[in-house]
Design an enzyme around this catalytic site. Structure first.
Site, PDB file in Angstrom:
ATOM      1  N   GLY A  13       1.768 -66.874  51.855  1.00 14.45           N
ATOM      2  CA  GLY A  13       1.351 -65.762  52.709  1.00 14.45           C
ATOM      3  C   GLY A  13       2.200 -64.526  52.482  1.00 14.45           C
ATOM      4  CB  SER A  14       3.006 -61.782  54.799  1.00 20.45           C
ATOM      5  OG  SER A  14       1.732 -61.883  55.370  1.00 20.45           O
ATOM      6  CB  THR A  15       7.225 -64.804  52.370  1.00 20.89           C
ATOM      7  OG1 THR A  15       6.305 -65.858  52.252  1.00 20.89           O
ATOM      8  CG2 THR A  15       7.955 -64.913  53.686  1.00 20.89           C
ATOM      9  CE  LYS A  41       0.793 -58.948  52.930  1.00 23.00           C
ATOM     10  NZ  LYS A  41       0.468 -59.061  54.341  1.00 23.00           N
TER      11      LYS A  41
END
Lengths: 592, 138
Positions: free
Chosen positions: A304-306, A308
């Site tokens: 997920g967003s980690t 990013k």
């Protein structure tokens, strides 16, 4: 012993020295034996030679006999084809606290050939060990093998009872038994051994791979005294605190599972690693349950967003964007029939730090697109995200990624952490490199000095890019989604990640996999924390949210608050002056 | 001449044989003693290993935490409770003694950033020492 009279008279000897001795009457056989004349000594030489041959022959044959039939446990072991639990080195944590050690246990064996009344023996022995089935034991004793185990690891009381039976052909042998005094505390790191004291998982298996097993197999009996303890990078106190907080988190958020680790980003040393549910290494059968796998190294997840953080680092490092670039997040990003939207939609143009703290899917997808598909793939490969990461732990997992059909859509989704599943420990390695100045250091479970770490490290991004990442992570902890983990005094930086779990090719809105990465202190990170939670539930006090900022975040905060003092982090009452000089110079969003 | 040398040789042989046997038997006796001591040492070592395992079993973090949880009035350490020596004000212009077992009385501490530490110090128990942190566990 010797007849004195048989000796030649010394005076006579003096007077008749030139005379040949054998001519002397009455001196007989002895005189003949001591004759100095060569022509008469041939017989004697043969006699002496024969005696020597006989003697040395006897010694040699005895040696051969000993070599073939050593009267030790080895002979029983060979005869039976069964192994005896060998000694293993202790395993200690970085402070020398015992994590695994050997104790002596007695085992009962039988030599069936020497047992006179087998029925009686079966009856008496099964009376002492109720868990042995009489039929199995009888079968064991009837066969013609020289050696069978009756019962491994008996208590002193049982040993006494068996001894008192006075049965011929029943004996005891001291064996080493592996014990893990701390129970579940570091189970996934330590692994386990089987009843023969051979490592079957974790560091125990790694220890065997260092040559211990080969030594034992070659017939050397390994003595406990010869073995140096194996020191790990783990700190037991930190390990326990991590596991305890994860356990509390599972209960509080009704999650299916949770895992976490703490790594020293300067050396790559893993300070603690826990994955719940875990097992007790004293009872290795528990480890076989597939729900008890080590989720940090064996499980692969869409982070997920980690991810990013990786995408933004790639964009900044490639020079395609800088910290002041703006990205259009006013409307969803369309690709074919797919549309990428934001969870926390802002519907405006965002700067790079804003993309990070609002966790904008659109923004990161645009960054990845600007860098291009092949450069994106090359960057992730350089960061070690596309290959299996191997550590001392024998258990590892291959990342799952679109090997054949990595197109623009893949790049867009992987940019925000969907479509590429990696082991969490891999993501930790990559994020560690993003914040430590750009050095990718493979994680290790053994102590490693900073000098040694520099040797194995690989420069993957520029130090300025690393500073930008530290800056946005710190910003996220003060203004963004990571505030729940921002424990005052430790200058924490962090990133949340929430991924919808993929089942049967569909992402499920209600089944989430949440992650949280935190660094402390953000101006010069020393420790990187990761907590992942599998299907945490929304609670009234989280206002119905089940995203990472509401569960993995606070758990990380609790872990950090509890372990930072143990790890020697000194809390600062005042934040460091000018922690991100380059960002200030560039006038990045959020520095004012 | 030859005979004398033979006799001397025999006497030497006999003497050396007796001497060698003497040494051999001494060695056997000593060897048995060593073996006995070795068994004793091994037993002690096994005991030590067992006690070490038991000690760690009693000191396992789970148990320590359960014991500390029974002390109802204890709470987790807060970041504000940790202070450096340099942050502790001096008393009567004297330097604080880093080696001292306890800290001076709290009256002179005016720093508002360490309220909890102050409270604990005035309780005159559980003295806080910054070197616990800075010397640390690393």
């Amino acid at each position: 012993m010797l007849d004195r009279s048989a000796y030649p008279d010394p005076r006579h000897d003096q007077h008749d020295a030139p005379k040949p001795l054998h001519d002397e009457a009455g001196k007989g056989f002895l005189a003949g034996l001591f004759s100095m004349r060569m022509d008469k000594s041939r017989q004697r030489l043969i006699f002496v030679a024969l005696i020597f041959f006989g003697l040395y022959g006897a010694i040699a044959s005895r040696l051969v006999h000993y070599a073939r039939n050593p009267e030790t446990t080895q002979v029983l072991r060979r005869a039976s084809g069964e192994s005896i639990a060998a000694a293993r080195p202790d395993i200690v944590d970085r402070n020398g606290v015992v994590l695994a050690t050997d104790i002596k246990m007695m085992s009962v064996y039988a030599e069936p050939r020497r047992i006179i009344d087998k029925d009686e023996a079966v009856e008496l022995i099964t009376a002492i060990f109720p868990d042995i089935k009489p039929r199995d034991l009888r079968e064991k004793l009837i066969n013609r093998r020289g050696f069978v185990w009756i019962k491994r690891e008996v208590t002193p009381k049982q040993q006494e009872e068996v001894y008192r039976l006075g049965l011929p052909g029943i004996g005891f042998m001291a064996e080493h038994k592996r014990v893990y005094p701390n129970g579940n505390a570091a189970s996934h790191i330590l692994g386990a051994v089987n009843v023969d004291n051979v490592g079957i998982a974790g560091i125990e298996k790694y220890v065997d791979s260092l040559g211990l097993a080969d030594l034992g197999g070659a017939g050397f009996s390994v003595q406990a005294d010869d073995l140096q303890p194996v020191r790990l990078s783990i700190d037991l106190a930190v390990q326990h605190a991590l596991r305890d907080e994860l356990a509390k988190g599972i209960v509080k958020y009704k999650a299916k599972a949770s895992a976490g680790m703490i790594m020293d980003v300067e050396t790559g040393e893993v300070m603690a690693l826990a994955s719940l549910p875990d097992f007790d290494p004293n009872n290795p059968a528990e480890a076989l349950d597939p729900n008890r796998i080590n989720r940090m190294t064996v499980g692969v997840y869409e982070m997920g967003s980690t991810f990013k953080a990786l995408t933004i680092a790639m964009g900044l490092d490639s020079g395609k964007i800088n910290i002041n670039s703006t990205l259009d997040a006013r409307s969803d990003l369309k690709s074919g029939k797919y549309s990428i939207g934001d969870y926390h939609a802002t519907h405006r143009v965002l700067s790079v730090p804003e993309v990070f703290i609002h966790s904008s899917n659109i923004g990161t997808a645009r960054i990845a697109l600007s860098v291009g598909v092949s450069a994106h793939q090359a960057f992730l490969r350089k960061m070690g995200q596309l290959e299996r990461l191997r550590t001392e732990l024998p258990e590892s997992a291959e990342p799952i990624w679109p090997q054949k059909n990595w197109g623009e859509l893949s790049t867009m989704t992987i940019a925000f952490g969907h479509g590429l599943a990696v082991a969490p420990i891999q993501a930790v390695m990559a994020v560690g490199a993003l914040v430590n100045g750009g050095r990718l250091i493979p994680p290790t479970f053994l102590p490693r000095t900073e000098a040694k770490a520099r040797e194995v490290a690989r420069e993957v991004i520029k130090p300025e890019t690393s500073e930008a990442l530290r800056f946005v992570m710190r910003l996220n902890a003060t203004k963004g989604s990571a505030t729940k983990a921002a424990i005052p005094g430790y200058f924490v930086g962090g990133k949340t990640g929430t991924a919808e779990k993929n089942a049967h090719g569909h992402y499920q809105k209600d089944k989430l996999f949440t992650t949280f990465m935190a660094i402390t202190p953000a101006d010069k990170p020393r420790y990187l924390y990761l907590v992942v939670m599998d299907e945490p539930q929304a609670l009234p006090e989280t206002y119905g949210f089940a995203t990472a900022g509401w569960n993995a975040g606070p758990v990380t905060g609790a872990v950090l608050e509890r372990t930072a003092p143990l790890l020697g982090q000194v809390p600062r009452t005042d934040p460091p002056a000018n922690p991100f000089p380059t960002m200030v110079k560039l006038g990045a969003w959020g520095t004012k | 001449m030859g005979r004398l040398s033979v006799i001397v040789a025999l006497a030497l042989l006999l003497g050396s044989a007796i001497y060698a046997y003497g040494i051999k038997y001494d060695t056997i006796v000593l060897g048995e003693q060593i073996a006995r001591q070795k068994i004793k040492i091994q037993k002690e070592k096994d005991q030590i290993a067992l006690l070490k395992a038991e000690w760690q079993f009693l000191n396992r973090p789970d148990r320590i935490q359960a014991l500390s949880d029974m002390q109802g009035d204890m709470t987790a350490l807060q970041a504000q409770q940790i202070v450096r020596w340099s942050e502790i004000p001096m008393r009567n212009g004297q330097l604080a003694q880093p080696a001292g077992p306890a800290l001076p009385a709290s009256d002179d501490i005016t720093s508002s950033t360490v309220p909890t530490a102050r409270k604990r110090m005035s309780d005159k128990k559980a003295p806080l020492r910054a070197d616990d942190v800075s010397a640390g566990r690393r």
